[in-house]
Motif scaffolding. Structure first.
Motif, PDB file in Angstrom:
ATOM      1  N   ARG A   6     -19.273  -1.777 -25.965  1.00 28.21           N
ATOM      2  CA  ARG A   6     -17.831  -1.888 -26.193  1.00 28.21           C
ATOM      3  C   ARG A   6     -17.540  -2.612 -27.511  1.00 28.21           C
ATOM      4  O   ARG A   6     -16.622  -2.243 -28.240  1.00 28.21           O
ATOM      5  N   VAL A   7     -18.319  -3.648 -27.811  1.00 30.91           N
ATOM      6  CA  VAL A   7     -18.145  -4.355 -29.083  1.00 30.91           C
ATOM      7  C   VAL A   7     -18.470  -3.431 -30.250  1.00 30.91           C
ATOM      8  O   VAL A   7     -17.737  -3.370 -31.252  1.00 30.91           O
ATOM      9  N   LEU A   8     -19.567  -2.671 -30.128  1.00 31.56           N
ATOM     10  CA  LEU A   8     -19.924  -1.704 -31.178  1.00 31.56           C
ATOM     11  C   LEU A   8     -18.826  -0.663 -31.352  1.00 31.56           C
ATOM     12  O   LEU A   8     -18.471  -0.299 -32.480  1.00 31.56           O
ATOM     13  N   LEU A   9     -18.278  -0.187 -30.259  1.00 32.02           N
ATOM     14  CA  LEU A   9     -17.210   0.805 -30.326  1.00 32.02           C
ATOM     15  C   LEU A   9     -15.957   0.221 -30.985  1.00 32.02           C
ATOM     16  O   LEU A   9     -15.267   0.911 -31.746  1.00 32.02           O
ATOM     17  N   PHE A  10     -15.664  -1.049 -30.723  1.00 30.69           N
ATOM     18  CA  PHE A  10     -14.522  -1.698 -31.355  1.00 30.69           C
ATOM     19  C   PHE A  10     -14.668  -1.702 -32.876  1.00 30.69           C
ATOM     20  O   PHE A  10     -13.765  -1.298 -33.607  1.00 30.69           O
TER      21      PHE A  10
END
Length: 190
Positions: A6-10
């Motif tokens: 999720r952090v990477l996607l952000f």
């Protein structure tokens, strides 16, 4: 999708949001063309541009595989509850209560010096909801490990089916240490 993904996607969406804003500025001629060509020629001759493009490509491939990955089984521990269906109604049983009872049962088996139990409620598509107990024990040399393991499985299974009314479970026994010498069991005061 996990926390790291999720952090990477952000950051991935933030990066492409900024890139799309830059394209919008180019379309409306906010940035002069000569400045744009100068920056383009500078960026093309830098090795960092290729490294950033490679990282973005690898991140794209990783997120693509995450999108097509199947749903893994999820598990819950400690403070969660198991719903037991009684004749008159449903009862919530804490996993901690089950864990402590199985630890007490395991500690009372002859040959077991110490028992620790990990109690996990797993949700999977093929098995449904089931309880997994991992009993880790330290045993003495006065009795065979196979006999201790069989007795532990029998007692834990009997407790789970007859007292806790849980039918879908799995019990695993692991021996962590084989201790020598005679032990004197002391009573615990509560």
């Amino acid at each position: 999708m996990g926390f790291i993904n999720r952090v990477l996607l952000f950051f991935y969406t933030l990066f492409f949001g900024i890139v799309s804003l830059g394209v919008i500025l180019l379309v409306f001629n906010v940035i002069p063309e000569r400045v744009l060509l100068n920056e383009y020629q500078y960026a093309v001759h830098q090795w960092q541009t290729g490294a950033i493009a490679g990282v973005v490509f690898l991140l794209s491939v990783h997120l693509l595989f995450c999108a097509f990955a199947g749903k893994r089984k999820t598990e819950t521990t400690s403070g969660d509850i198991v719903l037991v269906h009684g004749e008159v109604g449903d009862v919530n049983v804490s996993l901690n209560a089950i864990k402590e009872m199985v630890e007490r049962i395991s500690s009372n088996v002859r040959g077991v010096r110490e028992a620790k139990v990990k109690c996990v409620l797993e949700h999977s598509e093929e098995k449904g909801d089931y309880l997994r107990l991992d009993i880790r024990i330290n045993v003495g040399q006065e009795r065979s490990i196979a006999a201790i393991s069989d007795e532990l499985r029998t007692l834990a299974g009997k407790y789970l089916t007859e007292i806790a009314c849980i039918n879908n479970f799995e019990v695993a026994v692991s021996v962590l240490e084989i201790v020598s010498g005679v032990v004197v069991k002391k009573r615990r005061l509560k």
